[in-house]
Design a protein around this motif. Structure first.
Motif, PDB file in Angstrom:
ATOM      1  N   GLU A  34      75.865  70.691  29.231  1.00 34.35           N
ATOM      2  CA  GLU A  34      76.634  70.351  30.424  1.00 34.35           C
ATOM      3  C   GLU A  34      77.641  69.287  30.057  1.00 34.35           C
ATOM      4  OE1 GLU A  34      74.753  69.523  34.190  1.00 34.35           O
ATOM      5  OE2 GLU A  34      72.989  70.630  33.550  1.00 34.35           O
ATOM      6  N   ILE A  35      78.888  69.502  30.427  1.00 36.05           N
ATOM      7  CA  ILE A  35      79.872  68.473  30.108  1.00 36.05           C
ATOM      8  C   ILE A  35      79.792  67.345  31.127  1.00 36.05           C
ATOM      9  CG2 ILE A  35      81.473  69.966  28.874  1.00 36.05           C
ATOM     10  CD1 ILE A  35      83.161  70.056  31.454  1.00 36.05           C
ATOM     11  N   GLN A  36      80.274  66.176  30.719  1.00 36.65           N
ATOM     12  CA  GLN A  36      80.351  65.028  31.625  1.00 36.65           C
ATOM     13  C   GLN A  36      81.639  65.134  32.429  1.00 36.65           C
ATOM     14  OE1 GLN A  36      79.955  61.131  29.891  1.00 36.65           O
ATOM     15  NE2 GLN A  36      78.406  61.812  28.439  1.00 36.65           N
ATOM     16  N   PHE A  75      77.176  57.122  42.738  1.00 36.86           N
ATOM     17  CA  PHE A  75      76.384  57.471  41.563  1.00 36.86           C
ATOM     18  C   PHE A  75      74.992  57.954  42.007  1.00 36.86           C
ATOM     19  CE2 PHE A  75      75.782  56.722  36.967  1.00 36.86           C
ATOM     20  CZ  PHE A  75      77.043  57.109  36.559  1.00 36.86           C
ATOM     21  N   TRP A  82      69.329  62.992  34.589  1.00 33.38           N
ATOM     22  CA  TRP A  82      69.064  61.816  33.752  1.00 33.38           C
ATOM     23  C   TRP A  82      68.617  60.643  34.595  1.00 33.38           C
ATOM     24  CZ3 TRP A  82      69.063  64.344  29.486  1.00 33.38           C
ATOM     25  CH2 TRP A  82      69.937  65.417  29.343  1.00 33.38           C
ATOM     26  N   ASN A  87      64.295  56.907  36.523  1.00 34.45           N
ATOM     27  CA  ASN A  87      63.874  56.197  37.727  1.00 34.45           C
ATOM     28  C   ASN A  87      62.864  56.994  38.537  1.00 34.45           C
ATOM     29  OD1 ASN A  87      65.729  53.684  38.071  1.00 34.45           O
ATOM     30  ND2 ASN A  87      67.101  55.328  37.430  1.00 34.45           N
ATOM     31  N   MET A  95      65.525  50.611  45.378  1.00 31.68           N
ATOM     32  CA  MET A  95      66.928  50.308  45.110  1.00 31.68           C
ATOM     33  C   MET A  95      67.756  50.359  46.392  1.00 31.68           C
ATOM     34  SD  MET A  95      68.505  52.532  42.032  1.00 31.68           S
ATOM     35  CE  MET A  95      67.436  52.313  40.639  1.00 31.68           C
TER      36      MET A  95
ATOM     37  N   GLU B  34      82.652  65.856  26.821  1.00 36.43           N
ATOM     38  CA  GLU B  34      81.429  65.172  26.409  1.00 36.43           C
ATOM     39  C   GLU B  34      80.258  65.860  27.072  1.00 36.43           C
ATOM     40  OE1 GLU B  34      81.081  60.897  26.568  1.00 36.43           O
ATOM     41  OE2 GLU B  34      83.253  60.722  26.464  1.00 36.43           O
ATOM     42  N   ILE B  35      79.252  66.185  26.296  1.00 34.22           N
ATOM     43  CA  ILE B  35      78.099  66.814  26.912  1.00 34.22           C
ATOM     44  C   ILE B  35      77.216  65.757  27.558  1.00 34.22           C
ATOM     45  CG2 ILE B  35      78.061  68.866  25.459  1.00 34.22           C
ATOM     46  CD1 ILE B  35      75.793  67.505  23.852  1.00 34.22           C
ATOM     47  N   GLN B  36      76.418  66.196  28.530  1.00 40.04           N
ATOM     48  CA  GLN B  36      75.445  65.313  29.171  1.00 40.04           C
ATOM     49  C   GLN B  36      74.191  65.281  28.322  1.00 40.04           C
ATOM     50  OE1 GLN B  36      74.487  66.095  33.268  1.00 40.04           O
ATOM     51  NE2 GLN B  36      76.582  66.683  33.781  1.00 40.04           N
ATOM     52  N   SER B  37      73.829  64.103  27.861  1.00 36.54           N
ATOM     53  CA  SER B  37      72.619  63.994  27.076  1.00 36.54           C
ATOM     54  C   SER B  37      72.218  62.539  27.038  1.00 36.54           C
ATOM     55  CB  SER B  37      72.863  64.507  25.659  1.00 36.54           C
ATOM     56  OG  SER B  37      71.736  64.250  24.849  1.00 36.54           O
ATOM     57  N   ASP B  38      70.917  62.251  26.866  1.00 36.02           N
ATOM     58  CA  ASP B  38      70.557  60.854  26.664  1.00 36.02           C
ATOM     59  C   ASP B  38      70.347  60.573  25.180  1.00 36.02           C
ATOM     60  OD1 ASP B  38      68.313  62.361  26.713  1.00 36.02           O
ATOM     61  OD2 ASP B  38      67.301  61.251  28.291  1.00 36.02           O
ATOM     62  N   ILE B  43      75.438  63.624  21.407  1.00 34.40           N
ATOM     63  CA  ILE B  43      76.772  63.504  22.012  1.00 34.40           C
ATOM     64  C   ILE B  43      77.828  63.342  20.919  1.00 34.40           C
ATOM     65  CG2 ILE B  43      78.270  62.016  23.416  1.00 34.40           C
ATOM     66  CD1 ILE B  43      75.982  61.488  25.287  1.00 34.40           C
ATOM     67  N   HIS B  46      78.446  66.488  18.828  1.00 35.28           N
ATOM     68  CA  HIS B  46      79.241  67.431  19.614  1.00 35.28           C
ATOM     69  C   HIS B  46      80.714  67.016  19.614  1.00 35.28           C
ATOM     70  CE1 HIS B  46      80.775  69.415  23.310  1.00 35.28           C
ATOM     71  NE2 HIS B  46      79.975  70.386  22.939  1.00 35.28           N
ATOM     72  N   LEU B  72      68.558  49.286  36.787  1.00 31.64           N
ATOM     73  CA  LEU B  72      68.573  50.724  37.085  1.00 31.64           C
ATOM     74  C   LEU B  72      67.717  51.484  36.076  1.00 31.64           C
ATOM     75  CD1 LEU B  72      72.374  51.299  37.968  1.00 31.64           C
ATOM     76  CD2 LEU B  72      70.496  50.714  39.510  1.00 31.64           C
ATOM     77  N   ASN B  73      66.777  50.768  35.459  1.00 30.05           N
ATOM     78  CA  ASN B  73      65.882  51.376  34.467  1.00 30.05           C
ATOM     79  C   ASN B  73      66.622  52.085  33.335  1.00 30.05           C
ATOM     80  OD1 ASN B  73      63.395  50.579  35.469  1.00 30.05           O
ATOM     81  ND2 ASN B  73      63.413  52.228  36.996  1.00 30.05           N
ATOM     82  N   PHE B  75      69.775  53.206  33.322  1.00 27.49           N
ATOM     83  CA  PHE B  75      71.002  53.867  33.717  1.00 27.49           C
ATOM     84  C   PHE B  75      72.152  52.856  33.675  1.00 27.49           C
ATOM     85  CE2 PHE B  75      72.848  57.413  36.183  1.00 27.49           C
ATOM     86  CZ  PHE B  75      72.223  58.435  35.500  1.00 27.49           C
ATOM     87  N   PRO B  76      73.422  53.254  33.578  1.00 27.03           N
ATOM     88  CA  PRO B  76      73.954  54.605  33.454  1.00 27.03           C
ATOM     89  C   PRO B  76      73.921  55.182  32.039  1.00 27.03           C
ATOM     90  CG  PRO B  76      75.756  53.055  33.508  1.00 27.03           C
ATOM     91  CD  PRO B  76      74.495  52.260  33.713  1.00 27.03           C
ATOM     92  N   PRO B  78      74.921  56.734  28.801  1.00 21.41           N
ATOM     93  CA  PRO B  78      76.178  57.266  28.280  1.00 21.41           C
ATOM     94  C   PRO B  78      77.197  57.571  29.381  1.00 21.41           C
ATOM     95  CG  PRO B  78      74.488  58.964  28.252  1.00 21.41           C
ATOM     96  CD  PRO B  78      73.814  57.688  28.677  1.00 21.41           C
ATOM     97  N   PHE B  79      76.767  57.476  30.635  1.00 25.77           N
ATOM     98  CA  PHE B  79      77.657  57.852  31.732  1.00 25.77           C
ATOM     99  C   PHE B  79      78.441  56.655  32.246  1.00 25.77           C
ATOM    100  CE2 PHE B  79      73.702  60.489  32.097  1.00 25.77           C
ATOM    101  CZ  PHE B  79      74.206  61.553  31.374  1.00 25.77           C
ATOM    102  N   TRP B  82      81.902  57.035  34.060  1.00 27.02           N
ATOM    103  CA  TRP B  82      81.850  57.474  35.454  1.00 27.02           C
ATOM    104  C   TRP B  82      81.283  56.380  36.336  1.00 27.02           C
ATOM    105  CZ3 TRP B  82      84.718  61.468  34.766  1.00 27.02           C
ATOM    106  CH2 TRP B  82      84.637  62.164  33.555  1.00 27.02           C
ATOM    107  N   PHE B  83      80.373  55.621  35.794  1.00 24.79           N
ATOM    108  CA  PHE B  83      79.780  54.524  36.545  1.00 24.79           C
ATOM    109  C   PHE B  83      80.837  53.483  36.881  1.00 24.79           C
ATOM    110  CE2 PHE B  83      76.999  50.690  36.845  1.00 24.79           C
ATOM    111  CZ  PHE B  83      76.179  51.138  37.874  1.00 24.79           C
TER     112      PHE B  83
END
Lengths: 183, 183
Positions: A34-36, A75, A82, A87, A95, B34-38, B43, B46, B72-73, B75-76, B78-79, B82-83
């Motif tokens: 999945e792309i960001q 967000f 993710w 969480n 939160m 960018e792919i979604q991944s933790d 990432i 790719h 946020l435990n 988060f975010p 790699p995002f 967008w955050f």
């Protein structure tokens, strides 16, 4: 339309939900890249293109669901998977409570590519508020999602009840109406 | 190594920072999918593969930076891009304050593919706490990031000072040492 539709997903819960509305659905387990992006349609198009590589000339269905928390200014959006990994539901409730805004919107977008390579998109957004976890039905954030105008969380509803009013249920119903027309 | 290295990015601020350490750097503006991944490395790989399509047989450099907010435990992650689009720095400070945990970690991972198609990875994490916005130097979340053991935020430091101790600066220094060895 009675031809088989391949639903490409890594999430059997989503498959079971949708299959109740579209019986000629078949699950194909693939964790697509999945792309960001904050553009749902761009994510869905990319998924359709990826899925087409595996199942050319088939009817394929892909889905993306996002949640927008007002307390995080929208967000995690499409990064919900993710966000839920990091969480717990209790933590998300806490939160929204501490940040003093419990509004949430959830949106499903469906991409359908028929065997002639024509693309169709459907989307529905549902508003709600975050509450303390209630009920164990369904999946994901359902136990903390209280849809606007209802007294049960998605976690307290049966699959059928949830489907009638949920983001995914309503989106799939639009698709179903469309499929009935094209015959 | 004095050969040109193509840095693939959509962010000129990152280029300017890295160029101070690696002068033979050249910016190539591309917003790679960018792919979604933790998994940072996934990432970055790719990104390298995507970039290689545009610049085959070149030395290419790609970068990914993520922030982990304890409130946020994690988060975010790699995002971050967008955050930061959705949340002002003031809002992020407020969040960590109200959620009573101001710890933050920031991590850069660099992927370097040389013209022989060999891949190398470098990464550094830096810890800090979130403070009220101070200083206007640098970019992104720098004004609210107070690195552990310092009294100035990244936003109050000069580029040179920041580079000496920052996630990106230290990662690039590892790369530079490596490049010096391969000659």
């Amino acid at each position: 339309m009675k031809d088989k539709i391949y639903f490409i997903t890594g999430n059997p819960n989503k498959y079971l939900e949708i299959k109740k509305i579209i019986p000629n659905l078949e699950m194909k387990t693939l964790e697509l890249d999945e792309i960001q992006s904050d553009d749902s349609k761009q994510i869905i198009k990319h998924k359709l293109n990826e899925a087409s590589k595996y199942f050319p000339n088939k009817n394929i269905l892909v889905e993306d669901t996002r949640i927008h928390l007002d307390c995080l200014n929208g967000f995690p959006g499409p990064f919900i998977k993710w966000f839920l990994k990091k969480n717990s539901l209790e933590k998300i409730y806490e939160m929204s409570y501490k940040l003093e805004n419990r509004n949430i919107q959830v949106k499903t977008i469906i991409g359908y590519r028929n065997s002639n390579q024509e693309d169709y998109f459907f989307q529905v957004e549902v508003k709600g508020i975050i509450v303390e976890s209630r009920g164990r039905n369904n999946f994901g954030f359902d136990p903390i999602f209280l849809p606007e105008g209802y007294i049960q969380t998605f976690g307290e509803m049966s699959k059928e009840e949830k489907n009638k009013i949920s983001h995914r249920g309503l989106t799939i119903k639009s698709l179903k109406e469309f499929l009935n027309k094209v015959k």
